[in-house]
Design a protein around this motif. Structure first.
Motif, PDB file in Angstrom:
ATOM      1  N   MET A   1       0.852  -1.172   0.000  1.00 32.75           N
ATOM      2  CA  MET A   1       0.000   0.000   0.000  1.00 32.75           C
ATOM      3  C   MET A   1       0.901   1.239   0.000  1.00 32.75           C
ATOM      4  N   THR A   2       0.547   2.212  -0.825  1.00 27.82           N
ATOM      5  CA  THR A   2       1.345   3.437  -0.910  1.00 27.82           C
ATOM      6  C   THR A   2       1.158   4.280   0.352  1.00 27.82           C
ATOM      7  N   PRO A   3       2.101   5.181   0.637  1.00 29.97           N
ATOM      8  CA  PRO A   3       1.943   6.063   1.801  1.00 29.97           C
ATOM      9  C   PRO A   3       0.665   6.898   1.745  1.00 29.97           C
ATOM     10  N   LEU A   4       0.292   7.341   0.547  1.00 35.71           N
ATOM     11  CA  LEU A   4      -0.937   8.128   0.399  1.00 35.71           C
ATOM     12  C   LEU A   4      -2.171   7.280   0.705  1.00 35.71           C
ATOM     13  N   ALA A   5      -2.164   6.039   0.275  1.00 39.04           N
ATOM     14  CA  ALA A   5      -3.282   5.130   0.553  1.00 39.04           C
ATOM     15  C   ALA A   5      -3.366   4.850   2.053  1.00 39.04           C
ATOM     16  N   LYS A   6      -2.214   4.665   2.696  1.00 39.24           N
ATOM     17  CA  LYS A   6      -2.209   4.450   4.149  1.00 39.24           C
ATOM     18  C   LYS A   6      -2.772   5.664   4.882  1.00 39.24           C
ATOM     19  N   LEU A   7      -2.389   6.857   4.413  1.00 35.82           N
ATOM     20  CA  LEU A   7      -2.911   8.085   5.019  1.00 35.82           C
ATOM     21  C   LEU A   7      -4.428   8.173   4.836  1.00 35.82           C
ATOM     22  N   ALA A   8      -4.906   7.815   3.654  1.00 37.97           N
ATOM     23  CA  ALA A   8      -6.347   7.849   3.388  1.00 37.97           C
ATOM     24  C   ALA A   8      -7.093   6.857   4.281  1.00 37.97           C
ATOM     25  N   VAL A   9      -6.547   5.654   4.436  1.00 38.07           N
ATOM     26  CA  VAL A   9      -7.162   4.644   5.303  1.00 38.07           C
ATOM     27  C   VAL A   9      -7.175   5.130   6.752  1.00 38.07           C
ATOM     28  N   GLY A  10      -6.047   5.654   7.198  1.00 37.02           N
ATOM     29  CA  GLY A  10      -5.955   6.160   8.573  1.00 37.02           C
ATOM     30  C   GLY A  10      -6.926   7.300   8.824  1.00 37.02           C
ATOM     31  N   THR A  11      -7.025   8.214   7.879  1.00 37.75           N
ATOM     32  CA  THR A  11      -7.932   9.357   8.010  1.00 37.75           C
ATOM     33  C   THR A  11      -9.392   8.909   8.029  1.00 37.75           C
ATOM     34  N   ALA A  12      -9.735   7.998   7.138  1.00 32.46           N
ATOM     35  CA  ALA A  12     -11.108   7.475   7.107  1.00 32.46           C
ATOM     36  C   ALA A  12     -11.443   6.761   8.413  1.00 32.46           C
ATOM     37  N   CYS A  13     -10.518   5.953   8.910  1.00 27.07           N
ATOM     38  CA  CYS A  13     -10.750   5.235  10.168  1.00 27.07           C
ATOM     39  C   CYS A  13     -10.874   6.207  11.342  1.00 27.07           C
ATOM     40  N   PHE A  14     -10.085   7.265  11.332  1.00 25.73           N
ATOM     41  CA  PHE A  14     -10.182   8.302  12.366  1.00 25.73           C
ATOM     42  C   PHE A  14     -11.591   8.891  12.374  1.00 25.73           C
ATOM     43  N   ALA A  15     -12.065   9.300  11.198  1.00 25.22           N
ATOM     44  CA  ALA A  15     -13.386   9.936  11.090  1.00 25.22           C
ATOM     45  C   ALA A  15     -14.503   8.990  11.518  1.00 25.22           C
ATOM     46  N   VAL A  16     -14.448   7.754  11.066  1.00 22.04           N
ATOM     47  CA  VAL A  16     -15.490   6.780  11.418  1.00 22.04           C
ATOM     48  C   VAL A  16     -15.468   6.510  12.925  1.00 22.04           C
ATOM     49  N   ALA A  17     -14.285   6.357  13.501  1.00 22.13           N
ATOM     50  CA  ALA A  17     -14.189   6.103  14.943  1.00 22.13           C
ATOM     51  C   ALA A  17     -14.731   7.278  15.743  1.00 22.13           C
ATOM     52  N   PHE A  18     -14.430   8.498  15.321  1.00 23.25           N
ATOM     53  CA  PHE A  18     -14.907   9.694  16.015  1.00 23.25           C
ATOM     54  C   PHE A  18     -16.437   9.735  16.015  1.00 23.25           C
ATOM     55  N   VAL A  19     -17.030   9.551  14.847  1.00 19.39           N
ATOM     56  CA  VAL A  19     -18.495   9.595  14.727  1.00 19.39           C
ATOM     57  C   VAL A  19     -19.129   8.420  15.465  1.00 19.39           C
ATOM     58  N   LEU A  20     -18.578   7.236  15.314  1.00 17.51           N
ATOM     59  CA  LEU A  20     -19.116   6.052  15.993  1.00 17.51           C
ATOM     60  C   LEU A  20     -19.029   6.196  17.514  1.00 17.51           C
ATOM     61  N   ALA A  21     -17.939   6.767  18.006  1.00 18.04           N
ATOM     62  CA  ALA A  21     -17.807   6.985  19.456  1.00 18.04           C
ATOM     63  C   ALA A  21     -18.908   7.910  19.960  1.00 18.04           C
ATOM     64  N   SER A  22     -19.261   8.920  19.175  1.00 19.34           N
ATOM     65  CA  SER A  22     -20.338   9.820  19.592  1.00 19.34           C
ATOM     66  C   SER A  22     -21.683   9.088  19.621  1.00 19.34           C
TER      67      SER A  22
END
Length: 167
Positions: free
Chosen positions: A1-22
């Motif tokens: 996986m490219t660094p940009l793809a890893k960043l995209a996955v990490g960012t998406a997971c961050f957003a989903v976790a934040f919303v799901l936690a709420s």
């Protein structure tokens, strides 16, 4: 996986976790209002009408969600880091917002009405369950607007966003 793809996955997971936690926080708060066993400590919180301090609120939120915060590390490092940081960030934000609404609700600029504050002020056992955000109250029909900004709030001494109980 490219660094940009890893960043995209990490960012998406961050957003989903934040919303799901709420969302989890919203439903757990609702559950505390209907379950005598689960809600015992929460009823004491309503009687005292005060937060424990940002650090202790944060500790409780992290302790309650610790296992879930590590789940996505089994998928990938990027997903795990994003997911973990999203959950941790929401726990910190929620702990701060909870304490702020108990001590200085006029500083909750991100909500038209500080839902947790009015939940306590008006004894709303069936409305306004959000602690840090009001999204889920609006989605699930438990948002109940009230004229909350009264003389009591307007006469509070002016304090900054960080002037609250941290311990």
């Amino acid at each position: 996986m490219t660094p940009l793809a890893k960043l995209a996955v990490g960012t998406a997971c961050f957003a989903v976790a934040f919303v799901l936690a709420s969302l989890v926080e919203y439903w757990l708060h609702r559950l505390m209002h209907v379950s005598p066993r689960i809600g015992e400590r929460h009823r004491d919180h309503h009687r005292r009408n005060e937060g424990q301090g940002v650090v202790w609120e944060f500790r409780d939120y992290v302790k309650g969600s610790c296992l879930v915060m590590f789940l996505l590390f089994f998928y990938s490092l990027a997903a795990g880091i994003g997911w973990f940081l999203g959950g941790l960030t929401y726990a910190a934000f929620s702990a701060y917002a909870h304490q702020l609404q108990h001590e200085n609700p006029t500083k909750c600029f991100w909500m038209k009405m500080p839902v947790h504050y009015v939940h306590h002020k008006y004894g709303m056992w069936h409305h306004n369950f959000g602690l840090a955000v009001d999204w889920w109250d609006r989605v699930f029909g438990t948002y109940k607007p009230v004229e909350w900004l009264t003389e009591e709030e307007l006469e509070q001494p002016k304090r900054g966003y960080l002037q609250l109980r941290w311990w």
